[in-house]
Design a protein around this motif. Structure first.
Motif, short mmCIF file in Angstrom:
data_model
loop_
_atom_site.label_atom_id
_atom_site.label_comp_id
_atom_site.label_asym_id
_atom_site.label_seq_id
_atom_site.Cartn_x
_atom_site.Cartn_y
_atom_site.Cartn_z
N GLN A 19 0.83 -1.21 0.00
CA GLN A 19 0.00 0.00 0.00
C GLN A 19 0.86 1.26 0.00
O GLN A 19 0.58 2.23 -0.71
N VAL A 20 1.93 1.23 0.80
CA VAL A 20 2.82 2.39 0.88
C VAL A 20 3.52 2.61 -0.47
O VAL A 20 3.65 3.75 -0.94
N ILE A 21 3.97 1.52 -1.11
CA ILE A 21 4.63 1.66 -2.41
C ILE A 21 3.66 2.20 -3.45
O ILE A 21 4.01 3.08 -4.25
N GLN A 22 2.42 1.70 -3.43
CA GLN A 22 1.41 2.21 -4.37
C GLN A 22 1.16 3.70 -4.14
O GLN A 22 1.04 4.49 -5.09
N TRP A 23 1.08 4.08 -2.87
CA TRP A 23 0.91 5.51 -2.54
C TRP A 23 2.06 6.34 -3.07
O TRP A 23 1.86 7.40 -3.65
N ARG A 24 3.30 5.85 -2.89
CA ARG A 24 4.46 6.62 -3.37
C ARG A 24 4.44 6.75 -4.89
O ARG A 24 4.72 7.83 -5.43
N LEU A 25 4.12 5.67 -5.59
CA LEU A 25 4.08 5.74 -7.05
C LEU A 25 2.97 6.68 -7.52
O LEU A 25 3.17 7.46 -8.47
N ASP A 26 1.81 6.60 -6.88
CA ASP A 26 0.72 7.51 -7.24
C ASP A 26 1.15 8.97 -7.03
O ASP A 26 0.90 9.84 -7.86
N TYR A 27 1.79 9.19 -5.91
CA TYR A 27 2.23 10.54 -5.57
C TYR A 27 3.29 11.02 -6.55
O TYR A 27 3.26 12.15 -7.03
N HIS A 28 4.22 10.15 -6.86
CA HIS A 28 5.35 10.52 -7.71
C HIS A 28 4.94 10.67 -9.17
O HIS A 28 5.41 11.58 -9.88
N MET A 39 -1.11 11.93 2.26
CA MET A 39 -0.67 11.28 3.49
C MET A 39 -0.31 9.82 3.24
O MET A 39 -1.04 9.10 2.58
N MET A 40 0.83 9.43 3.80
CA MET A 40 1.22 8.02 3.72
C MET A 40 0.21 7.17 4.47
O MET A 40 -0.26 7.56 5.54
N PRO A 41 -0.15 6.01 3.94
CA PRO A 41 -1.10 5.14 4.65
C PRO A 41 -0.60 4.77 6.05
O PRO A 41 0.59 4.53 6.25
N LEU A 63 10.65 1.43 17.15
CA LEU A 63 10.95 1.87 15.78
C LEU A 63 9.82 2.76 15.26
O LEU A 63 8.63 2.44 15.40
N ASP A 64 10.20 3.88 14.63
CA ASP A 64 9.20 4.73 14.01
C ASP A 64 8.75 4.13 12.68
O ASP A 64 9.26 3.09 12.25
N ILE A 65 7.77 4.79 12.03
CA ILE A 65 7.20 4.24 10.80
C ILE A 65 8.28 4.07 9.72
O ILE A 65 8.30 3.06 9.01
N ALA A 66 9.19 5.04 9.61
CA ALA A 66 10.24 4.94 8.59
C ALA A 66 11.12 3.72 8.83
O ALA A 66 11.45 2.99 7.88
N PHE A 121 13.46 6.38 -1.86
CA PHE A 121 12.38 6.69 -2.79
C PHE A 121 11.02 6.38 -2.18
O PHE A 121 10.09 7.19 -2.23
N ILE A 122 10.89 5.17 -1.60
CA ILE A 122 9.58 4.77 -1.05
C ILE A 122 9.18 5.67 0.12
O ILE A 122 8.02 6.07 0.24
N LEU A 123 10.14 6.05 0.95
CA LEU A 123 9.81 6.81 2.15
C LEU A 123 9.89 8.33 1.95
O LEU A 123 9.16 9.08 2.59
N GLY A 124 10.79 8.76 1.07
CA GLY A 124 10.99 10.20 0.93
C GLY A 124 10.71 10.77 -0.44
O GLY A 124 10.70 12.00 -0.61
N GLY A 125 10.51 9.91 -1.43
CA GLY A 125 10.26 10.39 -2.79
C GLY A 125 11.42 11.23 -3.28
O GLY A 125 12.58 10.84 -3.18
#
Length: 448
Positions: A19-28, A39-41, A63-66, A121-125
């Motif tokens: 889901q996070v990867i899909q969000w990043r690709l959509d955003y990018h 917002m990241m899922p 551990l934080d989300i990142a 890329f996935i976390l920070g674009g």
């Protein structure tokens, strides 16, 4: 914890990462309206409530989300080999158009494997400040580095650090998937074998002073964590413990190490020093680094038998060989001092060990040749119940006359057992023992 729960948690983790990867690709790529990808899922509500090794590790290290997502990115190819090909590569017009995504292909594994750039890329674009902050995940101060969980493999010289391969260590792959650390196999990368014993403390015959020192060492293994962490002494005391066992062969040094592991629930690994030492410059240090890196944070007891070859005294520098030999001792001193578990060195003579190590031992325990009283106890305990001793056999006289170690006595008894089976006679006479003792002495050139 059930196997089904582990599988369900890992599947939830992969779904969330997808889901996070899909969000990043959509955003990018701008495939959706900005408000839908801002917002990241969030992780699913049940994500961290499960009691599994992965979720417990995340909670224990806060551990934080990142960091959680970095851990999942490293673990994903080991759970689902085509995960990134389906989650990333299949959704791009041409993978080569987006080098910022990173990734690499292995020799045997042909699927997409992540690098540091993949994490960024996935976390920070493409956000410059986010990417710089995220690199701290790979710093030496992060739990990933401290616990030896994952790291970035060094890229070729001159290439960006973040282009290095993202590697999660096999120990933590085993922990998160199987639920426990797998014991390492004896190999050039880990030249040590796990040693165990069926014997008990009552089978160890030593003088009172030596036994008390061993009990003190056992007490540290059991109560050391309380002193360091609960009593707050970690900032004042070095982690780990270093002990020297010295005395003639066969006096119980290896058995003691095995018993310490058995009664404290620790695995004991006996290091094969012949495989550790190399004639090639730098190889010994590399072998040591592999050994200690694998043992770090596992609470193993490392037992270096006949340690003189590695921990021997440094010499005056006469040539390049002496220089590098001394460097090996210096490196070993550093690694032993920084190891967070128990290290036991075994030597025939205390004087053979470099003074720099002697000063850093918390415990130095001598294993002397058994006294006549101790030898009598060893003789009395040594024979199996299937054998009988002749009335004329004088064990006390044998104990006083012949200076044997516990190992020597067991060799004598083993020989007598074999002779009894061959001859079909379960009665042991004085002459049988004398012949066996003579045979044992002949090994070292001694006369009876």
């Amino acid at each position: 914890m059930t196997r089904l729960l582990v599988i369900q948690t890992l599947q939830t983790a992969l779904n969330y990462l997808a889901q996070v990867i899909q969000w990043r690709l959509d955003y990018h790529l701008g495939d959706r309206e900005a408000e839908t990808v801002a917002m990241m899922p969030h992780p699913p509500a049940e994500w961290l409530t499960a009691q599994t090794p992965l979720t417990c590790f995340i909670r224990n290290h806060q551990l934080d989300i990142a960091a959680q997502l970095t851990l999942l990115i490293a673990l994903a190819p080991h759970l689902q080999p085509d995960f990134f090909d389906r989650a990333i590569a299949a959704q791009l017009p041409q993978a080569g158009d987006y080098p910022q995504i990173g990734g690499w292909r292995g020799k045997s594994h042909r699927g997409f494997l992540p690098t540091g750039e993949t994490v960024l890329f996935i976390l920070g674009g493409s956000d410059f400040s986010d990417r710089l902050i995220l690199q701290q995940i790979f710093s030496e101060d992060h739990p990933f580095a401290r616990e030896g969980v994952l790291y970035l493999d060094a890229p070729p010289e001159g290439e960006p650090l973040m282009s290095g391969k993202l590697v999660i260590t096999q120990d933590y792959i085993d922990l998160f998937i199987q639920g426990h650390f797998s014991r390492p196999h004896f190999s050039m990368r880990f030249p040590a074998q796990r040693i165990t014993t069926d014997m008990e403390w009552e089978d160890l015959v030593l003088n009172a002073q030596t036994l008390q020192q061993i009990r003190d060492l056992e007490a540290w293994i059991i109560h050391g964590p309380t002193i360091l962490y609960d009593w707050g002494m970690k900032k004042k005391l070095k982690l780990g413990y270093r002990a020297l066992f010295y005395g003639p062969p066969g006096t119980g040094k290896t058995l003691t190490a095995s018993l310490l592991g058995k009664y404290t629930g620790k695995d004991v690994y006996k290091v094969d020093i012949s495989m550790m030492v190399s004639k090639f410059i730098g190889e010994t240090e590399k072998n040591l680094a592999n050994l200690f890196a694998r043992a770090e944070s596992k609470d193993w007891i490392l037992f270096f038998d006949e340690a003189d070859a590695l921990f021997g005294k440094r010499t005056n520098v006469r040539d390049a060989h002496d220089k590098y030999a001394n460097q090996e001792v210096s490196y070993l001193l550093q690694r032993v001092e920084n190891y967070d578990g128990l290290v036991i060195l075994s030597s025939n003579f205390k004087s053979n060990i470099d003074e720099a190590f002697i000063r850093r031992f918390q415990s130095i325990i001598q294993f002397p040749i058994p006294s006549p009283k101790e030898r009598l106890q060893l003789w009395q305990m040594a024979f199996p119940s299937q054998l009988k001793l002749a009335d004329t056999l004088d064990l006390e006289q044998l104990s006083t006359t012949y200076e044997l170690t516990g190992s020597d006595i067991m060799n004598v008894v083993q020989y007598c057992c074999l002779q009894a089976l061959q001859q079909g006679d379960t009665l042991i006479h004085q002459q049988d023992l004398l012949s066996a003792i003579k045979r044992e002495f002949s090994k070292t050139g001694k006369m009876i």
